[in-house]
Design an enzyme around this catalytic site. Sequence first.
Site, PDB file in Angstrom:
ATOM      1  N   SER A   1       0.814  -1.214   0.000  1.00 36.10           N
ATOM      2  CA  SER A   1       0.000   0.000   0.000  1.00 36.10           C
ATOM      3  C   SER A   1       0.852   1.271   0.000  1.00 36.10           C
ATOM      4  O   SER A   1       1.057   1.870  -1.057  1.00 36.10           O
ATOM      5  CB  SER A   1      -0.958  -0.049   1.179  1.00 36.10           C
ATOM      6  OG  SER A   1      -2.057   0.751   0.913  1.00 36.10           O
ATOM      7  N   ARG A   2       1.339   1.680   1.150  1.00 34.66           N
ATOM      8  CA  ARG A   2       2.233   2.836   1.226  1.00 34.66           C
ATOM      9  C   ARG A   2       3.226   2.609   2.351  1.00 34.66           C
ATOM     10  O   ARG A   2       2.849   2.136   3.439  1.00 34.66           O
ATOM     11  CB  ARG A   2       1.456   4.138   1.487  1.00 34.66           C
ATOM     12  CG  ARG A   2       0.750   4.721   0.283  1.00 34.66           C
ATOM     13  CD  ARG A   2       1.719   5.210  -0.808  1.00 34.66           C
ATOM     14  NE  ARG A   2       1.028   5.711  -1.979  1.00 34.66           N
ATOM     15  CZ  ARG A   2       0.702   5.016  -3.068  1.00 34.66           C
ATOM     16  NH1 ARG A   2       1.024   3.743  -3.147  1.00 34.66           N
ATOM     17  NH2 ARG A   2       0.080   5.589  -4.079  1.00 34.66           N
TER      18      ARG A   2
ATOM     19  N   ASP B   1       6.326  -3.982  -0.983  1.00 34.26           N
ATOM     20  CA  ASP B   1       6.391  -3.432  -2.345  1.00 34.26           C
ATOM     21  C   ASP B   1       6.550  -1.915  -2.262  1.00 34.26           C
ATOM     22  O   ASP B   1       6.751  -1.248  -3.269  1.00 34.26           O
ATOM     23  CB  ASP B   1       5.119  -3.789  -3.129  1.00 34.26           C
ATOM     24  CG  ASP B   1       5.205  -3.365  -4.589  1.00 34.26           C
ATOM     25  OD1 ASP B   1       6.245  -3.642  -5.222  1.00 34.26           O
ATOM     26  OD2 ASP B   1       4.250  -2.736  -5.102  1.00 34.26           O
TER      27      ASP B   1
END
Length: 330
Positions: free
Chosen positions: A232-233, A257
């Site tokens: 997500s962040r 990620d």
Amino acid sequence: MRIDFFSAQKYDRQFFDALNHQQHQLHYWDAQLNAETATLAQGADAVCAFVNDQLDAACLSVLQQLGVRWIALRCAGFNQVDLAAAARLGLPVVRVPAYSPEAVAEHTLALMLTLNRHTHRAFNRVRENNFQLQGLLGFTLHRKTVGLIGTGQIGMATARILAGFGCRILAYDPYPQSELTALEGQYVSQAELFAQSDVISLHCPLTPENHHLVNAKSLAQMKPGVMLVNTSRGGLIDTQAALDALKSGQLGYLALDVYEQESSLFFRDLSDSLPTDDLLARLMTFPNVLITGHQGFFTHEALTEIAQVTLRNLEQLEATGRCDNQVGLL
Ligand code: NAI
């Protein structure tokens, strides 16, 4: 219309040029957008920015003074924009709310399965003719409890895949979706989700309220050996706390990620430079940590959708002054 792209990569040019049909003037800049580089947009009607561009008040003010009228984000998240400043300056901000949520969901599963079954290690081993299995022991995902923080487009796409795997799905979201219940998923409190999940996957936007949602305290509430996945962040996780939990074994697996300090690293080839981020360098020493460079969205289908919707957003703004995909206070 002249549109200036910042943080532009070869693939941005490829997908946008293909869909533009030479209708608009597209200028591509490698530079990340900030108050200094904003001056490159002299003469542009619109600026097109990505996840790590820094659209703070200073940058937006330079753009407005240059005569830029619209800000188009070629991404879903908008935490990189000072929306209050944009409204004050009269700059509409548009985004691409959903471009193949399945692309990010599928990457989330790829991370879960790779980490669990140690595919990244097996790949290297087999290439050296080492066919030993010692150290590659995984767990069966079927019947495991997976906790999803956020059940919007990507969270729900992930839930649908996990339902197919036969997982028990728990979720936390202030705005529950009936589709999750139809998949036999269950909404619980965040504390309950932390306590019961074997795998926790983050799918909520980054806001000032949920910054460092995963911290030393919440990590201590999780099951020992839990797997944490963040597509997500980066700012949702206190990376130092995650590192400490990895060292103690409380955190059994970590897949990222996105990374809190990614803006100075990701989307670049730094293979010839010395590593500068000690935290990231330390994380990469763990065999149970898997990091990808913000590639969840990176599929042919998603890039096509991003280019189509971004151009349509700007055309709508030019024609009517409004756009369905506008965010913020204007
Ligand atoms: P969405 O807006 O459809 O869903 C977000 C959900 O999170 C909503 O249901 C909302 O109610 C919920 N939420 C908000 N605050 C929350 C909190 N504190 N705790 C739990 N739930 C909360 O967004 P979508 O499309 O599912 O994207 C989610 C995030 O994924 C984006 O904000 C972005 O940061 C990230 N993303 C990552 C990509 C990648 O390539 N890795 C690509 C696209 C998005």
